[in-house]
Each structure stands twice: as structure tokens, then as C-alpha cells.
Enzyme design. Structure first.
Site, PDB file in Angstrom:
ATOM      1  N   ARG A  31      -0.883 -16.790 -13.790  1.00  0.00           N
ATOM      2  CA  ARG A  31      -2.043 -15.900 -12.772  1.00  0.00           C
ATOM      3  C   ARG A  31      -1.870 -15.251 -11.425  1.00  0.00           C
ATOM      4  NH1 ARG A  31      -1.494 -22.378 -12.897  1.00  0.00           N
ATOM      5  NH2 ARG A  31      -3.565 -23.437 -13.628  1.00  0.00           N
ATOM      6  N   LYS A  55      -0.227 -23.716 -10.143  1.00  0.00           N
ATOM      7  CA  LYS A  55      -1.117 -24.617  -9.518  1.00  0.00           C
ATOM      8  C   LYS A  55      -0.077 -26.620  -8.584  1.00  0.00           C
ATOM      9  CE  LYS A  55      -5.567 -22.883  -9.768  1.00  0.00           C
ATOM     10  NZ  LYS A  55      -7.221 -23.110 -10.753  1.00  0.00           N
ATOM     11  N   HIS A 126      -7.820 -11.544 -14.005  1.00  0.00           N
ATOM     12  CA  HIS A 126      -7.838 -13.268 -14.836  1.00  0.00           C
ATOM     13  C   HIS A 126      -8.996 -12.271 -15.762  1.00  0.00           C
ATOM     14  CE1 HIS A 126      -9.305 -16.817 -14.824  1.00  0.00           C
ATOM     15  NE2 HIS A 126      -9.732 -16.395 -15.544  1.00  0.00           N
ATOM     16  N   ARG A 129      -5.713 -13.015 -18.104  1.00  0.00           N
ATOM     17  CA  ARG A 129      -5.257 -13.614 -18.076  1.00  0.00           C
ATOM     18  C   ARG A 129      -6.232 -14.358 -20.036  1.00  0.00           C
ATOM     19  NH1 ARG A 129      -3.185 -18.468 -16.570  1.00  0.00           N
ATOM     20  NH2 ARG A 129      -4.610 -20.047 -16.019  1.00  0.00           N
ATOM     21  N   HIS A 152      -2.333 -24.913 -17.757  1.00  0.00           N
ATOM     22  CA  HIS A 152      -4.245 -25.505 -17.438  1.00  0.00           C
ATOM     23  C   HIS A 152      -3.604 -27.152 -17.489  1.00  0.00           C
ATOM     24  CE1 HIS A 152      -6.622 -22.515 -19.340  1.00  0.00           C
ATOM     25  NE2 HIS A 152      -6.392 -22.105 -17.274  1.00  0.00           N
ATOM     26  N   TYR A 161     -12.193 -21.166 -23.435  1.00  0.00           N
ATOM     27  CA  TYR A 161     -11.558 -19.916 -23.944  1.00  0.00           C
ATOM     28  C   TYR A 161     -12.348 -19.676 -25.390  1.00  0.00           C
ATOM     29  CZ  TYR A 161      -8.843 -19.086 -19.752  1.00  0.00           C
ATOM     30  OH  TYR A 161      -8.649 -19.083 -18.649  1.00  0.00           O
TER      31      TYR A 161
END
Length: 180
Positions: A31, A55, A126, A129, A152, A161
Site C-alpha cells: 500500500r 493495517k 493502488h 497494487r 489482506h 482480483y
């Protein structure tokens, strides 16, 4: 990638940084916030991995390839020293004023690199990514590995994806199979 490498060939510090940013984003799929938070010691060149905090502060180790390693080494050796105003600055990527690069600046770097390619669709960090994930899946990587690389929390997020891969497979099937 070729567009971002053109200025780097002249060893312009800004171009060296921009090339390293684009190469690392695409090579790792990290990210933009993770890229901006990287410190100089966050890249292990002997193993070709970066340690990022995603995250929720979750740490993960993400591999990168030879082109990204080369671009990153050139930035660290030739470009970064020209931007360091305070010797104690730990940030891997710096702006011209010597402070840590922020996500908005990274978005501009990616947009500028993509806009230098005639006919390319506009893309931000992004998008790189997403491209990295899609290319990993198209290259045969399993969904769980891609989930881990991208950081994730759930497999459902990574599965977003796969639609591009399925669409591509359908197109190839339609074009190549005699009974399509």
C-alpha cells in the site's frame, strides 16, 4: 517502468527516487501508506525483502525482484544523500525538502510516470497494487499466497482480483480453443 527509468539513467536524484517508488510499489504490491512509512533499514537486500507494517500495525515481509532492488540501491546510494538535511532522518523515501515522502506525493509520482506512456490509462499507486496482484495470479500464484503478500485480512478481499484473471482466461479460451 521504462518511462520512470529514463530520468534515472541521468542519475537525477528526483528521477532515481521516482523510479524506486514505482518499481517497489509494483514489485511488492504494498500500500502507498506502507511505502511512505518505510525506513532505510526496512529493506533487506541480501534476501530482497521489505518489512512493512500494514493495517492494524500487522508486520509482514514482502519480497521484491532484481529490477526493484537495483532501483532502490541506486536511490539509496546516489539520490537519497542529496535529500538528507538531517542526518538522523530514517525515512527511506524523502521529498526535496528532506522530509518523509507523503502519500499525495507518491500518487503524483505514479500518475506522472503513467502519463509519460502514450495511450496508457491513468493509474495511481493502488492500480500498481492491483496490477501486481493480477500478474501474480496470472503467473500461477495461489490465492492464499497473494493474500499474504498483500496483507489482506480475509481471502474474500483478495478474490476481488481474480475477476480480471477469469476474464482474461475466457478471452484466451475464446481465441484459442477450436470449440470455443
Amino acid at each position: 517502468m521504462r518511462a520512470s527509468a529514463a530520468g534515472a539513467a541521468e542519475q537525477d536524484p528526483v528521477a532515481l527516487r521516482d523510479r524506486a517508488v514505482v518499481e517497489l510499489l509494483y514489485a511488492t504490491g504494498i500500500r502507498v501508506s506502507e511505502l511512505c512509512a518505510l525506513d532505510v533499514g526496512g529493506a533487506d537486500f541480501s534476501r530482497r525483502v521489505v518489512t512493512v507494517f500494514g493495517k492494524g500495525g500487522k508486520e509482514r515481509v514482502v519480497p521484491f525482484g532484481v529490477p526493484a532492488a537495483r532501483a532502490l540501491a541506486e536511490w539509496i546510494d546516489l539520490g537519497r544523500p542529496k535529500f538528507v538535511h538531517k542526518p538522523a532522518e530514517k525515512a527511506l523515501f524523502l521529498g526535496v525538502r528532506g522530509k518523509r515522502l507523503d502519500p499525495r506525493a507518491v500518487r503524483k509520482i505514479v500518475h506522472d510516470a503513467v502519463s509519460a506512456v502514450p495511450g496508457a490509462i491513468d493509474m495511481g499507486p493502488h492500480g500498481l497494487r492491483h496490477s501486481a496482484a493480477t500478474h501474480l495470479l496470472e503467473g500461477g500464484a495461489d490465492l492464499r499466497s497473494v493474500q499474504e503478500l498483500l496483507g489482506h485480512a480475509t481471502l474474500a478481499t483478495t478474490q476481488l482480483y481474480t475477476h480480471v484473471t477469469v476474464d482474461r482466461l475466457k478471452a484466451i479460451h475464446d481465441r484459442a480453443h477450436p470449440r470455443a
